[in-house]
Motif scaffolding. Sequence first.
Motif, PDB file in Angstrom:
ATOM      1  N   PHE A  87       0.758  -1.059   0.150  1.00 19.59           N
ATOM      2  CA  PHE A  87       0.080   0.145   0.151  1.00 19.59           C
ATOM      3  C   PHE A  87       0.876   0.961  -0.079  1.00 19.59           C
ATOM      4  N   ASP A  88       0.611   2.480  -0.658  1.00 20.18           N
ATOM      5  CA  ASP A  88       1.198   3.900  -0.170  1.00 20.18           C
ATOM      6  C   ASP A  88      -0.268   4.315   0.576  1.00 20.18           C
ATOM      7  N   VAL A  89       0.377   5.614   1.285  1.00 19.16           N
ATOM      8  CA  VAL A  89      -0.093   6.123   2.348  1.00 19.16           C
ATOM      9  C   VAL A  89      -0.272   7.011   1.738  1.00 19.16           C
ATOM     10  N   ASP A  90       0.094   8.277   1.675  1.00 22.57           N
ATOM     11  CA  ASP A  90      -0.642   9.530   1.332  1.00 22.57           C
ATOM     12  C   ASP A  90      -1.793   9.490  -0.356  1.00 22.57           C
ATOM     13  N   GLY A  91      -2.543   9.164   0.123  1.00 23.54           N
ATOM     14  CA  GLY A  91      -4.247   9.539  -0.361  1.00 23.54           C
ATOM     15  C   GLY A  91      -4.581   7.751  -0.702  1.00 23.54           C
ATOM     16  N   THR A  92      -4.016   6.633  -0.130  1.00 23.61           N
ATOM     17  CA  THR A  92      -3.940   5.502  -0.367  1.00 23.61           C
ATOM     18  C   THR A  92      -4.942   5.059   1.021  1.00 23.61           C
ATOM     19  N   LEU A  93      -4.063   4.962   1.512  1.00 23.56           N
ATOM     20  CA  LEU A  93      -4.785   4.496   3.261  1.00 23.56           C
ATOM     21  C   LEU A  93      -4.719   6.097   3.788  1.00 23.56           C
ATOM     22  N   VAL A 101      -5.866  13.893   1.616  1.00 26.17           N
ATOM     23  CA  VAL A 101      -3.999  13.997   1.727  1.00 26.17           C
ATOM     24  C   VAL A 101      -3.331  13.971  -0.063  1.00 26.17           C
ATOM     25  N   ARG A 102      -2.435  15.181  -0.402  1.00 25.30           N
ATOM     26  CA  ARG A 102      -1.876  14.251  -1.665  1.00 25.30           C
ATOM     27  C   ARG A 102      -0.463  13.764  -0.995  1.00 25.30           C
ATOM     28  N   PHE A 103       0.167  14.949  -0.394  1.00 22.22           N
ATOM     29  CA  PHE A 103       1.852  14.536   0.004  1.00 22.22           C
ATOM     30  C   PHE A 103       1.516  15.665   1.332  1.00 22.22           C
ATOM     31  N   GLY A 161      -2.498   2.599  -5.142  1.00 23.21           N
ATOM     32  CA  GLY A 161      -2.111   3.409  -5.065  1.00 23.21           C
ATOM     33  C   GLY A 161      -2.083   4.533  -6.037  1.00 23.21           C
ATOM     34  N   ASP A 162      -2.164   5.897  -5.701  1.00 13.99           N
ATOM     35  CA  ASP A 162      -2.851   7.327  -6.339  1.00 13.99           C
ATOM     36  C   ASP A 162      -2.066   8.215  -6.726  1.00 13.99           C
ATOM     37  N   TYR A 163      -0.707   8.366  -6.791  1.00 11.21           N
ATOM     38  CA  TYR A 163      -0.339   9.040  -7.662  1.00 11.21           C
ATOM     39  C   TYR A 163       0.581   8.823  -8.743  1.00 11.21           C
ATOM     40  N   LEU A 164       1.738  10.196  -9.136  1.00 13.80           N
ATOM     41  CA  LEU A 164       2.691   9.341 -10.041  1.00 13.80           C
ATOM     42  C   LEU A 164       4.139   9.360  -9.648  1.00 13.80           C
ATOM     43  N   ASN A 165       3.738   9.259  -8.591  1.00 14.09           N
ATOM     44  CA  ASN A 165       5.781   8.282  -7.454  1.00 14.09           C
ATOM     45  C   ASN A 165       4.737   7.255  -6.967  1.00 14.09           C
ATOM     46  N   ASP A 166       3.517   6.272  -8.302  1.00 16.67           N
ATOM     47  CA  ASP A 166       3.725   5.179  -7.693  1.00 16.67           C
ATOM     48  C   ASP A 166       3.846   4.711  -9.282  1.00 16.67           C
ATOM     49  N   ILE A 167       3.825   5.051 -10.456  1.00 16.56           N
ATOM     50  CA  ILE A 167       3.961   4.836 -11.752  1.00 16.56           C
ATOM     51  C   ILE A 167       4.919   3.429 -11.940  1.00 16.56           C
TER      52      ILE A 167
HETATM   53 MG   LIG Z   1       0.228   8.859  -2.142  1.00 14.39          MG
END
Ligand SMILES: [Mg+2]
Length: 219
Positions: free
Chosen positions: A9-15, A19-21, A172-178
């Motif tokens: 799992f990602d945290v910010d925006g996922t769990l 929050v995005r960052f 995950g939800d964001y660009l750092n997850d690609i």
């Molecule tokens: Mg995130």
Amino acid sequence: MPKYKLVCFDVDGTLIDNVRFSWQVFHDYFQTDKHRREDAKNNFLKGKISYLQWAEHDINMWREKGAKKQDFLKALESLSLMDGAMETLQELKKNGLKLAIISGSLNVLLEKFIPDYNDIFDDVFLSKIYFDKEGNIEKIEATEYDMKKKAKALKLIAKREKIKLKECVFIGDYLNDIKILKIAGLGIAFNCKEDKVKKAADVVIEKKDLREVLGYILK
Ligand SMILES: [Mg+2]
């Protein structure tokens, strides 16, 4: 036997919702100098400093502001646990799957919203701030497994646990997850507003309830 053996799992925006960052949440709360922050970020993007140095730089800005543990917790008041998060974690565990966190977020968020996270997750990759008895920042341990290196963390766990990447799930939800979404056997974009991220995922979940992932993982 379930098809998948590990769910990350990602945290910010996922769990955690709203929050995005998380780093930005603290910078806003402690009103750190925007220019110094930008300089450090650009130095990282240009390869002049490592992710670790960047993280330590930013955490030191909070330290300079005299940030205490109770301030960090107060800064998180507008955030909340994602709907269905605890039920999802419990259900996955019940089915014998290993759980991990691979995030650039901070331990303070998890301590507030999932206090027993060290018992729930088999592996935790995130940045950690330690406080002394008075609540002052005592020590920091920044993760290097953010951005593209999230994929590296997944490979590390998989190798150690002798699990194939195709048996791994990432949410995950964001660009750092690609990158990590692409290498995981099942990449799930959740609470995601970025087309690039949706394209990198195998499954896109629009409904903001983490329980929605269970049907894809446990089928
Ligand atoms: Mg995130």
